[in-house]
Scaffold this active site. Structure first.
Site, PDB file in Angstrom:
ATOM      1  NE  ARG A  15      -2.632  -1.553   3.147  1.00  0.00           N
ATOM      2  CZ  ARG A  15      -2.574  -2.107   4.297  1.00  0.00           C
ATOM      3  NH1 ARG A  15      -3.935  -1.755   5.042  1.00  0.00           N
ATOM      4  NH2 ARG A  15      -1.747  -3.238   5.280  1.00  0.00           N
ATOM      5  CE  LYS A  22       4.584  -1.504   5.855  1.00  0.00           C
ATOM      6  NZ  LYS A  22       3.323  -1.725   6.346  1.00  0.00           N
ATOM      7  CB  THR A  78       2.288 -11.944  12.541  1.00  0.00           C
ATOM      8  OG1 THR A  78       1.541 -11.991  13.389  1.00  0.00           O
ATOM      9  CG2 THR A  78       2.446  -9.923  11.421  1.00  0.00           C
ATOM     10  NE  ARG A 331      27.076  24.768  -5.299  1.00  0.00           N
ATOM     11  CZ  ARG A 331      28.013  24.465  -6.466  1.00  0.00           C
ATOM     12  NH1 ARG A 331      27.958  26.190  -7.150  1.00  0.00           N
ATOM     13  NH2 ARG A 331      28.057  23.927  -7.556  1.00  0.00           N
ATOM     14  CB  ALA A 421      34.966  49.654  -9.587  1.00  0.00           C
TER      15      ALA A 421
HETATM   16  C1  UD1 Z   1      -0.205  -6.779  13.519  1.00  0.00           C
HETATM   17  C2  UD1 Z   1      -1.603  -7.275  14.168  1.00  0.00           C
HETATM   18  C3  UD1 Z   1      -2.217  -6.236  14.895  1.00  0.00           C
HETATM   19  C4  UD1 Z   1      -1.954  -5.473  15.334  1.00  0.00           C
HETATM   20  C5  UD1 Z   1      -1.333  -4.099  14.031  1.00  0.00           C
HETATM   21  C6  UD1 Z   1      -0.709  -3.641  14.856  1.00  0.00           C
HETATM   22  C7  UD1 Z   1      -0.941  -9.951  13.791  1.00  0.00           C
HETATM   23  C8  UD1 Z   1      -1.374 -10.623  13.176  1.00  0.00           C
HETATM   24  N1  UD1 Z   1      -2.129  -8.810  13.441  1.00  0.00           N
HETATM   25  O1  UD1 Z   1      -1.151  -6.322  12.093  1.00  0.00           O
HETATM   26  O2  UD1 Z   1      -3.285  -7.657  15.711  1.00  0.00           O
HETATM   27  O3  UD1 Z   1      -2.973  -4.852  15.719  1.00  0.00           O
HETATM   28  O4  UD1 Z   1      -0.176  -5.583  13.789  1.00  0.00           O
HETATM   29  O5  UD1 Z   1       0.011  -2.543  13.715  1.00  0.00           O
HETATM   30  O6  UD1 Z   1       0.047 -10.020  13.947  1.00  0.00           O
HETATM   31  N2  UD1 Z   1       5.493  -9.215   8.869  1.00  0.00           N
HETATM   32  C9  UD1 Z   1       6.767 -10.417   8.424  1.00  0.00           C
HETATM   33  N3  UD1 Z   1       6.056 -11.429   8.081  1.00  0.00           N
HETATM   34  C10 UD1 Z   1       4.825 -11.483   7.929  1.00  0.00           C
HETATM   35  C11 UD1 Z   1       4.072 -10.980   8.271  1.00  0.00           C
HETATM   36  C12 UD1 Z   1       3.708  -9.749   8.691  1.00  0.00           C
HETATM   37  O7  UD1 Z   1       7.815 -10.290   8.706  1.00  0.00           O
HETATM   38  O8  UD1 Z   1       4.602 -12.663   6.629  1.00  0.00           O
HETATM   39  C13 UD1 Z   1       5.416  -8.231   8.969  1.00  0.00           C
HETATM   40  C14 UD1 Z   1       5.740  -7.185   8.367  1.00  0.00           C
HETATM   41  O9  UD1 Z   1       6.372  -6.313   7.501  1.00  0.00           O
HETATM   42  C15 UD1 Z   1       5.042  -5.820   9.391  1.00  0.00           C
HETATM   43  C16 UD1 Z   1       4.018  -6.405  10.609  1.00  0.00           C
HETATM   44  O10 UD1 Z   1       4.968  -7.848  10.490  1.00  0.00           O
HETATM   45  O11 UD1 Z   1       6.494  -5.086  10.001  1.00  0.00           O
HETATM   46  C17 UD1 Z   1       2.985  -7.000  10.579  1.00  0.00           C
HETATM   47  O12 UD1 Z   1       2.456  -7.254   9.557  1.00  0.00           O
HETATM   48  P1  UD1 Z   1       0.928  -6.808   8.905  1.00  0.00           P
HETATM   49  O13 UD1 Z   1       0.514  -7.066   8.188  1.00  0.00           O
HETATM   50  O14 UD1 Z   1       0.779  -5.033   8.934  1.00  0.00           O
HETATM   51  O15 UD1 Z   1       0.099  -6.753  10.226  1.00  0.00           O
HETATM   52  P2  UD1 Z   1      -1.214  -6.126  10.580  1.00  0.00           P
HETATM   53  O16 UD1 Z   1      -2.604  -6.586   9.628  1.00  0.00           O
HETATM   54  O17 UD1 Z   1      -0.706  -4.173  10.656  1.00  0.00           O
HETATM   55 CA    CA Z   2       0.868  -2.816  10.094  1.00  0.00          CA
END
Ligand code: UD1
Ligand code: CA
Length: 450
Positions: A15, A22, A78, A331, A421
């Site tokens: 996004r 990101k 996550t 500069r 000058a």
């Molecule tokens: C997550 C939480 C949510 C919380 C929110 C806060 C989970 C399932 N959900 O949701 O409860 O309220 O953060 O911001 O944990 N990432 C990885 N590998 C993966 C997936 C994600 O490294 O396979 C990393 C992403 O790069 C990111 C972070 O984990 O930095 C969060 O992932 P994202 O998909 O943004 O989770 P949210 O939907 O925000």
């Molecule tokens: Ca997030």
């Protein structure tokens, strides 16, 4: 007790609609992931483990030795991401702090409190939450009738009742390491095909283990960055924090709302910063300075009691008591010694100006070394470029350069000499000599007054 840190940064960040990963998008002049590393660094003995995946190479290159890396080849959620870090940390730490790289506003003080709360307990996990008004995809914190946390439910799978909950999961956790590794293996696959880290809360509760949430007072700490609207919000919060920090340290800001100071900048006591001023990169400003309005300083050093109005300074060095502006441009490699004065429209590049030298009106000095107490008349130009190469100009102490002098480099003006000058100086001028004309010729020797 050894505490280790895992920071998740493998997600794609679709996004953001960007070629840049990101977590490398800058916030207050430093990549997002830099802020996430800063927040944990004080509480751990070994560099944090960064879980990388999408554009892993680019992230590794920027972060370098500030973290250890593990690769999550497929982004399966996550919970899966944390599990990938197990190979590096199993047996290496008693306590694991987990945060996300896209939550750069979490404060180090909050993480300290989280770790303290956790270490002082017998819980397998301590989480963080906040009470808010905007759901924005946060997981909801479910509590039972007696107020105990029972689960985190992701927005995508929550019931309407659960969606109405206003306590949101921040996603900073402290775990007992051994318990975590085993709980991760028990996370079920979600309907969306991911392993949610949030499910470990429910797993603990199911086994009758206590879970507590540290409720953060400042919802801004939980701002997760998913798109560039969030990025701008976070930038604003970060700016406020940085500005408040400097004001409390003794810096005056006429209008903090329009004062932009990046995270790597330092500012001395009793300096005043005026509106629409941008201090960027590794800029360092001394005490008792007056900076702005409408000035941008990039990787520039400024001494004490300097005054800079409406100017742009890049990779420059400015001594004590220097005054300049409006509309000066320093500069790369411009060095102004103590008490130098630049008036309007002065451009200086790769040059040294000695103490108390003055250049009042629209002049260009490039590739030059200028002594002390030199007066550079209006419209002076170092003609330093012949179309192929840059050439050097040297001006001795006490020289008076007449208005509209062209110094055709390479050329040297001896100490205390004067150019008339409109002179076009094509040959070296000895000390104590008046030259004039096109090309400039010697008129007479000057009597030394000292
Ligand atoms: C997550 C939480 C949510 C919380 C929110 C806060 C989970 C399932 N959900 O949701 O409860 O309220 O953060 O911001 O944990 N990432 C990885 N590998 C993966 C997936 C994600 O490294 O396979 C990393 C992403 O790069 C990111 C972070 O984990 O930095 C969060 O992932 P994202 O998909 O943004 O989770 P949210 O939907 O925000
Ligand atoms: Ca997030």
């Amino acid at each position: 007790m050894t505490v280790a840190s895992i920071i998740l940064a493998a997600g794609q960040g679709t996004r953001m609609r960007s070629k840049l990963p990101k977590v490398l998008h800058p916030l207050a002049g430093k990549p997002m992931v830099w802020h996430a590393l800063q927040a944990v660094n004080d509480w751990i003995d070994q560099p944090p483990v960064l879980v990388v995946g999408h554009q892993a190479e680019a992230v590794r290159e920027v972060v370098g030795g500030d973290a250890r890396f593990v690769l999550q080849e497929e982004q399966l959620g996550t919970g899966h991401a944390v599990a990938v870090a197990e190979e590096l940390l199993n047996g290496q730490a008693d306590t694991i702090l987990v945060t996300f790289a896209d939550m750069p506003l979490i404060r180090k003080e909050s993480l300290q409190l989280l770790i303290e709360r956790h270490l002082g307990s017998d819980r397998p996990v301590t989480m963080t939450s906040f009470i808010g008004d905007e759901a924005r995809g946060f997981g909801r914190v479910v509590r039972d009738a007696s107020g105990r946390v029972t689960a985190i439910v992701e927005q995508a799978v929550a019931t309407p009742e659960q969606l109405a909950i206003r306590e949101y999961n921040v996603s900073a956790y402290c775990f007992d390491a051994e318990w975590l590794w085993q709980a991760l293996a028990e996370i079920p696959l979600s309907p969306k095909g991911e392993y949610y880290l949030t499910d470990v809360i429910g797993l603990a509760v199911d086994k009758g283990l206590p879970v507590e949430s540290l409720v953060l007072q400042d919802p801004n700490e939980a701002i997760g960055l998913n798109n560039r609207v969030h990025l701008a919000e976070a930038e604003k919060v970060m700016r406020q924090r940085i500005n408040e920090g400097w004001m409390l340290a003794g810096v005056t800001m006429i209008d903090p709302e329009s004062t932009y100071i990046e995270a790597g900048v330092r500012v001395g006591q009793d300096t005043v910063i005026r509106p629409n001023t941008h201090l960027r990169g590794d800029t360092v400003i001394g005490e008792d300075c007056d900076i702005g309005p409408d000035s941008t300083l990039i990787n520039t050093q400024v001494g004490n009691k300097a005054q800079i109005i409406a100017s742009l300074l890049e990779f420059a060095k400015v001594g004590d008591l220097v005054s300049m502006g409006p509309f000066c441009h320093l500069r790369k490699g411009a060095i102004l010694d103590t008490g130098v004065h630049l008036g309007n429209y002065a451009e200086v590049k790769d040059s040294y100006l000695g103490p108390y030298t003055k250049m009042g009106h629209f002049s260009y000095i490039g590739n030059a070394r200028i002594g002390e107490n030199v007066n550079i008349g209006a419209g002076t130009i170092t003609c330093n470029y012949d179309g192929e190469k840059k050439h050097f100009t040297e001006i001795g102490a006490g020289v008076f350069i007449g208005s509209d002098t062209m110094l055709v480099a390479p050329v040297k003006i001896g100490a205390r000499s004067i150019t008339g000058a409109g002179a076009v100086v094509t040959h070296d001028v000895p000390d104590d000599t008046l030259v004039h004309g096109v090309p400039a010729k010697e008129i007479r020797k000057l009597e030394r007054s000292d």
